[in-house]
Design a protein around this motif. Structure first.
Motif, short mmCIF file in Angstrom:
data_model
loop_
_atom_site.label_atom_id
_atom_site.label_comp_id
_atom_site.label_asym_id
_atom_site.label_seq_id
_atom_site.Cartn_x
_atom_site.Cartn_y
_atom_site.Cartn_z
N ASN A 72 6.84 -25.26 26.55
CA ASN A 72 8.15 -25.18 25.90
C ASN A 72 8.15 -24.35 24.62
O ASN A 72 8.99 -24.55 23.74
CB ASN A 72 8.69 -26.59 25.59
N ASN A 76 11.43 -24.23 22.29
CA ASN A 76 11.36 -24.75 20.93
C ASN A 76 11.67 -23.68 19.89
O ASN A 76 12.32 -23.96 18.86
CB ASN A 76 9.97 -25.35 20.67
N GLN A 100 20.68 -28.44 28.70
CA GLN A 100 20.37 -28.88 27.36
C GLN A 100 21.06 -28.03 26.30
O GLN A 100 21.38 -28.51 25.21
CB GLN A 100 18.85 -28.83 27.16
N HIS A 221 17.59 -41.38 36.16
CA HIS A 221 16.43 -40.61 36.59
C HIS A 221 16.02 -40.99 38.01
O HIS A 221 16.32 -42.10 38.49
CB HIS A 221 15.25 -40.78 35.62
N LEU A 389 17.82 -33.38 29.93
CA LEU A 389 16.41 -33.73 29.77
C LEU A 389 15.53 -33.16 30.88
O LEU A 389 14.41 -33.60 31.08
CB LEU A 389 16.25 -35.26 29.72
N SER A 391 13.87 -30.42 31.00
CA SER A 391 12.61 -29.87 30.51
C SER A 391 11.61 -30.98 30.20
O SER A 391 10.40 -30.82 30.41
CB SER A 391 12.84 -29.00 29.26
N ILE A 392 12.11 -32.12 29.74
CA ILE A 392 11.24 -33.28 29.48
C ILE A 392 10.70 -33.83 30.80
O ILE A 392 9.50 -34.12 30.93
CB ILE A 392 12.01 -34.37 28.74
N SER A 395 8.08 -31.46 32.29
CA SER A 395 6.80 -31.57 31.59
C SER A 395 6.06 -32.84 31.98
O SER A 395 4.84 -32.82 32.22
CB SER A 395 7.03 -31.54 30.07
N ALA A 396 6.79 -33.95 32.07
CA ALA A 396 6.17 -35.22 32.46
C ALA A 396 5.65 -35.15 33.90
O ALA A 396 4.56 -35.64 34.21
CB ALA A 396 7.18 -36.36 32.33
N GLN A 421 7.44 -41.86 30.38
CA GLN A 421 7.69 -40.80 29.41
C GLN A 421 9.17 -40.38 29.41
O GLN A 421 9.76 -40.14 28.36
CB GLN A 421 6.79 -39.61 29.72
N VAL A 422 9.75 -40.29 30.60
CA VAL A 422 11.14 -39.89 30.70
C VAL A 422 12.06 -40.97 30.15
O VAL A 422 13.01 -40.69 29.41
CB VAL A 422 11.50 -39.56 32.17
N ARG A 425 12.78 -41.13 26.49
CA ARG A 425 13.69 -40.14 25.90
C ARG A 425 15.14 -40.38 26.27
O ARG A 425 16.02 -39.68 25.78
CB ARG A 425 13.27 -38.75 26.36
#
Length: 426
Positions: A72, A76, A100, A221, A389, A391-392, A395-396, A421-422, A425
């Motif tokens: 990211n 970022n 996002q 999710h 979310l 991108s989160i 990544s997870a 992890q998801v 957030r």
């Protein structure tokens, strides 16, 4: 701000006229310098387009800055710039970031003058255009390309294993994921060569074949969904057979494995061809081919993986020059032909799919016309639901599948970790 003249790029006018659409007016006398932020390989793509762009817009200078996409870094960097009301004139946005970012008021609403992007709306692939619309209908960006996916394979490696490497024959051989698993055992070499570069390839393509996104439309999710469980179990099966490389996707080790001939095949969107040609496998022209990905249990082989968009920042000092660059990149035939034939970028601009140049014998693929596969995939793919979310979740997921491949966790344990992890957030 200059008055926009009725002096249009001949290429853009021709492309729109061919579909019965009204061409946008463009000012070819616009001048100034603009900055563009993106990531590899798009930075090379933009640099290569400059001669063609400056034939139409000779007085515009474009400064292209590429930031790494892994971990990211690009996202970022862009977010920090938005928070400080700084940044470039034009910013690329990857499909995993668009939900996002599309409601950020630091991006210009491209419905407004001098952009008037609404006039182009019906010229783009439906799902790609829907992805750029904010909560209030604002147009945050315009689509650049989409990512119809397939299986890229080294014909020389599969042929050495005794297989007929004609793309149609490979499509029949690798009819489903079980078939790829069994055939791959004859091709892979322990600790030396694999048929899957990263476990994420399996999860992302399998989910998309089943029409499953990381999140449902209501924001829930899907890390408990049976299809997600099946995808992780599939990673476990391939990992147990030592068919997936131990390298994390996008790392230097993973990138170098292409040039070392350690990947017999990979499963990605159309854009992977550009990375093979320009970065990862530059000395292997003529060896790569493309066929359909293995089918999921529902019989679907088509999927979309990737795609990106171009946004103009609201704070730009030269919106006309920024828009000139954006519209040239996403809709001018000279731009789209160069991006497709040199970088394997499949246009989101729908009229381009009827062009002669999208069907050609590509020497990099041993003379194969890869659009014979990607055009069918593009017609059949099921668009995914996007979420802020994403991108989160991505990544997870990637961390979880890496843990499965390396034997650190079972598929069930890794999936539970990703879910945790998801949820943290949400």
């Amino acid at each position: 701000m200059k008055t926009i003249k009725t002096l249009a790029s001949a290429g853009l006018v021709a492309a729109l006229a061919a579909t019965g659409a009204a061409a946008q007016e463009v000012n070819t006398e616009v001048s100034g310098e603009i900055s563009v932020w993106t990531w590899p390989n798009n930075d090379r793509t933009f640099e290569a387009l400059m001669p063609a762009f400056n034939e139409v817009y000779p007085n515009v200078t474009v400064d292209v800055q590429g930031y790494p996409s892994g971990n990211n870094v690009y996202l970022n960097t862009l977010q920090r710039a938005l928070m400080s009301n700084s940044g470039p004139d034009v910013a690329m946005i990857e499909i995993g970031m668009i939900a996002q970012l599309r409601d950020r008021d630091q991006f210009a609403d491209l419905r407004d003058a001098p952009f008037n992007a609404g006039a182009m709306a019906d010229q783009f692939t439906d799902f790609a255009w829907e992805n750029v619309l904010g909560a209030d209908g604002q147009v945050a960006a315009v689509p650049k390309h989409i990512g119809p996916g397939g299986l890229f394979y080294r014909a020389d490696i599969w042929e050495e294993a005794g297989y007929d490497t004609d793309p149609e024959a490979m499509a029949e051989l690798l009819s489903d994921w079980d078939a790829l698993l069994e055939a791959g055992k004859q091709v892979a070499a322990p600790n030396e060569r694999w048929i899957i570069g990263s476990g994420e390839e399996i999860v992302r393509s399998y989910l998309a074949q089943n029409g499953l996104s990381y999140f449902s439309e209501d924001g829930t999710h899907n890390f408990d969904h049976p299809v997600m469980i099946e995808a992780f179990d599939l990673v476990g099966e391939f990992a147990e057979a030592d068919l997936i490389s131990p390298f994390s996707a996008w790392t230097p080790e993973w990138q170098g494995a292409f040039a070392r001939g350690q990947f017999a095949s990979v499963i990605y969107g159309n854009w992977m061809g550009g990375l093979l040609k320009r970065a990862y496998s530059t000395e292997d022209a003529g060896k790569w081919r493309v066929t359909f990905a293995p089918a999921a249990p529902n019989g679907v082989r088509a999927f979309n993986m990737g795609g990106d968009y171009m946004a103009v920042l609201a704070g730009t000092d030269n919106p006309e020059a920024a828009w000139a660059f954006v519209t040239f990149v996403v809709s001018d035939p000279a731009s789209l032909e160069q991006q497709y034939q040199q970088d394997d970028l499949y246009p989101a601009f729908a009229p381009a799919t009827e062009s002669d140049w999208i069907n050609f014998a590509d020497p990099y693929y041993g003379g194969q016309n890869v659009n014979e596969f990607f055009a069918e995939v593009q017609e059949k793919l099921v668009p995914l639901t996007l979420h802020p979310l994403d991108s989160i979740a991505q990544s997870a997921m990637q961390t979880a599948v890496d843990n499965v491949v390396r034997g650190v966790m079972s598929p069930q344990e890794a999936l539970a970790q990703a879910k945790e992890q998801v949820e943290a957030r949400l």
